[in-house]
Design a protein around this motif. Structure first.
Motif, PDB file in Angstrom:
ATOM      1  N   LEU A 115       3.825  16.817 -72.685  1.00 26.22           N
ATOM      2  CA  LEU A 115       3.120  16.636 -74.131  1.00 26.22           C
ATOM      3  C   LEU A 115       1.961  16.257 -73.884  1.00 26.22           C
ATOM      4  O   LEU A 115       0.979  16.616 -74.740  1.00 26.22           O
ATOM      5  CB  LEU A 115       4.260  15.768 -74.757  1.00 26.22           C
ATOM      6  CG  LEU A 115       5.395  16.459 -75.346  1.00 26.22           C
ATOM      7  CD1 LEU A 115       6.298  15.487 -76.225  1.00 26.22           C
ATOM      8  CD2 LEU A 115       5.564  17.688 -76.243  1.00 26.22           C
ATOM      9  N   VAL A 116       1.731  15.148 -73.116  1.00 24.11           N
ATOM     10  CA  VAL A 116       0.585  14.580 -72.939  1.00 24.11           C
ATOM     11  C   VAL A 116       0.541  13.805 -71.563  1.00 24.11           C
ATOM     12  O   VAL A 116       1.490  13.319 -71.211  1.00 24.11           O
ATOM     13  CB  VAL A 116       0.243  13.560 -74.360  1.00 24.11           C
ATOM     14  CG1 VAL A 116       1.092  12.391 -74.210  1.00 24.11           C
ATOM     15  CG2 VAL A 116      -1.377  12.956 -74.317  1.00 24.11           C
ATOM     16  N   GLU A 117      -0.819  13.430 -71.176  1.00 21.00           N
ATOM     17  CA  GLU A 117      -0.802  12.523 -70.058  1.00 21.00           C
ATOM     18  C   GLU A 117      -1.367  10.828 -70.501  1.00 21.00           C
ATOM     19  O   GLU A 117      -2.679  11.245 -71.108  1.00 21.00           O
ATOM     20  CB  GLU A 117      -1.595  13.099 -68.805  1.00 21.00           C
ATOM     21  CG  GLU A 117      -0.945  14.322 -68.263  1.00 21.00           C
ATOM     22  CD  GLU A 117      -1.617  14.832 -67.161  1.00 21.00           C
ATOM     23  OE1 GLU A 117      -2.887  14.442 -66.834  1.00 21.00           O
ATOM     24  OE2 GLU A 117      -1.056  15.410 -66.148  1.00 21.00           O
ATOM     25  N   GLU A 118      -0.724  10.036 -70.426  1.00 21.00           N
ATOM     26  CA  GLU A 118      -1.361   8.739 -71.139  1.00 21.00           C
ATOM     27  C   GLU A 118      -2.063   7.668 -70.050  1.00 21.00           C
ATOM     28  O   GLU A 118      -1.208   7.607 -68.957  1.00 21.00           O
ATOM     29  CB  GLU A 118      -0.003   8.234 -71.823  1.00 21.00           C
ATOM     30  CG  GLU A 118      -0.526   6.920 -72.874  1.00 21.00           C
ATOM     31  CD  GLU A 118       0.816   6.651 -73.555  1.00 21.00           C
ATOM     32  OE1 GLU A 118       0.270   6.098 -74.666  1.00 21.00           O
ATOM     33  OE2 GLU A 118       1.944   6.809 -73.311  1.00 21.00           O
ATOM     34  N   LYS A 119      -3.031   6.955 -70.302  1.00 21.19           N
ATOM     35  CA  LYS A 119      -3.545   6.279 -69.591  1.00 21.19           C
ATOM     36  C   LYS A 119      -2.633   4.957 -69.642  1.00 21.19           C
ATOM     37  O   LYS A 119      -2.173   4.486 -70.630  1.00 21.19           O
ATOM     38  CB  LYS A 119      -4.902   6.020 -70.269  1.00 21.19           C
ATOM     39  CG  LYS A 119      -5.948   4.987 -69.530  1.00 21.19           C
ATOM     40  CD  LYS A 119      -7.171   4.621 -70.002  1.00 21.19           C
ATOM     41  CE  LYS A 119      -8.045   3.594 -69.252  1.00 21.19           C
ATOM     42  NZ  LYS A 119      -9.419   3.321 -69.794  1.00 21.19           N
ATOM     43  N   PHE A 120      -2.812   4.345 -68.265  1.00 21.12           N
ATOM     44  CA  PHE A 120      -2.155   3.059 -68.216  1.00 21.12           C
ATOM     45  C   PHE A 120      -3.085   1.864 -67.416  1.00 21.12           C
ATOM     46  O   PHE A 120      -4.259   2.345 -67.126  1.00 21.12           O
ATOM     47  CB  PHE A 120      -0.838   3.060 -67.240  1.00 21.12           C
ATOM     48  CG  PHE A 120       0.187   3.382 -67.826  1.00 21.12           C
ATOM     49  CD1 PHE A 120       1.262   2.465 -67.770  1.00 21.12           C
ATOM     50  CD2 PHE A 120       0.564   4.582 -68.368  1.00 21.12           C
ATOM     51  CE1 PHE A 120       2.451   2.688 -68.580  1.00 21.12           C
ATOM     52  CE2 PHE A 120       1.694   4.943 -69.221  1.00 21.12           C
ATOM     53  CZ  PHE A 120       2.732   4.099 -69.256  1.00 21.12           C
TER      54      PHE A 120
END
Length: 287
Positions: free
Chosen positions: A161-166
């Protein structure tokens, strides 16, 4: 039949409401399981039917016109009346059981639930929060229809769905004590984010110690804001004011972590609700 008497196209009204609520033709198309061009055409026909522009389109964003903002409540009421009319001919409520990773179900969850309910008010929605590993096991046992989790080792299926920053976050004013291992707040095992964070710290030769173990992201975020140490978390999971101390402390960069959808749904009605959830989630995470 003249312009005043001709009824409104409900699909076009739904397209307008989706664009208004999601602020995006792309997300509206995902919700309606159609193309962006089809949504644009529906909206254009509605504007022609009403004789006014409802949406102002700019390269960067979508904004309602004054007439569009006035029409929005009426459009929602029309769709709700339509759903109530259909509900009289519907048997028992259909159930949709969804599992969400604790690292995924952030502060946007109330808005996501509202979006699913708006898509189908007669759908009985069950949401279970847990670790990605636990939810995937429940999904494989067919206890859940759909799960939205972090990418899990050994699984190649699902839709990203999405790639999220950490980042490595700490409370404002927090300072690491010289000569001591890095105090880290983590989720309890099994947690994929915890495993990645530990592996990166070890590979970079950063001495660290677990200072707090939380049963959920909210508990870990609370420990961070209480000044106990740092945690590897997505920015949207933390209260306003948390600081990314990774660069200052020379901590290893965390990768962007995918959020993956696994589902076995095939019927149109629950898939429409799931499409609304997916589109709303993408909008929330990407801003």
């Amino acid at each position: 039949m003249d312009m005043v008497q001709r009824p409104l196209d409900l699909d076009a009204v739904q397209a307008f409401v989706s664009v208004a609520e999601l602020g995006s033709f792309t997300r509206a198309a995902e919700t309606m399981r159609t193309t962006q061009a089809a949504v644009s055409l529906k909206l254009k026909r509605l504007e022609t039917r009403l004789g006014c522009r409802l949406v102002e389109r700019t390269p960067r964003r979508v904004q309602l016109s004054g007439r569009g903002a006035s029409f929005l409540d009426h459009a929602r009421s029309l769709l709700e009346a339509h759903e109530r009319a259909l509900a009289g001919f519907t048997a028992a409520r259909q159930r949709l059981a969804i599992g969400m990773s604790d690292h995924v179900a952030g502060p946007e969850l109330p808005a996501l639930i509202a979006r699913m309910n708006a898509q189908d008010p007669q759908m009985l929605i069950e949401i279970r929060i847990g670790s990605s590993a636990e939810l995937l096991q429940s999904f494989d046992r067919r206890e859940l229809d759909t799960v939205i989790v972090r990418l899990h080792a050994g699984r190649a299926d699902g839709e990203v769905l999405v790639e999220e920053k950490f980042g490595w976050f700490a409370a404002p004013g927090w300072r690491r004590r010289a000569g001591e291992p890095l105090p880290v707040a983590t989720m309890a095992e099994p947690c994929g984010v915890r495993a990645i964070a530990a592996e990166l710290l070890d590979a970079a030769g950063v001495p660290w110690t677990e200072i707090f173990v939380g049963g959920g992201v909210a508990a870990v975020a609370a420990a961070v804001m209480a000044g106990l140490g740092v945690a590897a978390l997505a920015p949207r999971m933390l209260p306003f004011g948390a600081v990314d101390v990774g660069p200052k402390l020379g901590l290893p960069d965390l990768p962007r972590l995918p959020v993956v959808l696994h589902t076995r749904l095939k019927e149109d009605r629950p898939r429409d609700t799931l499409a609304a959830l997916s589109a709303a989630f993408r909008s929330a995470v990407r801003g």
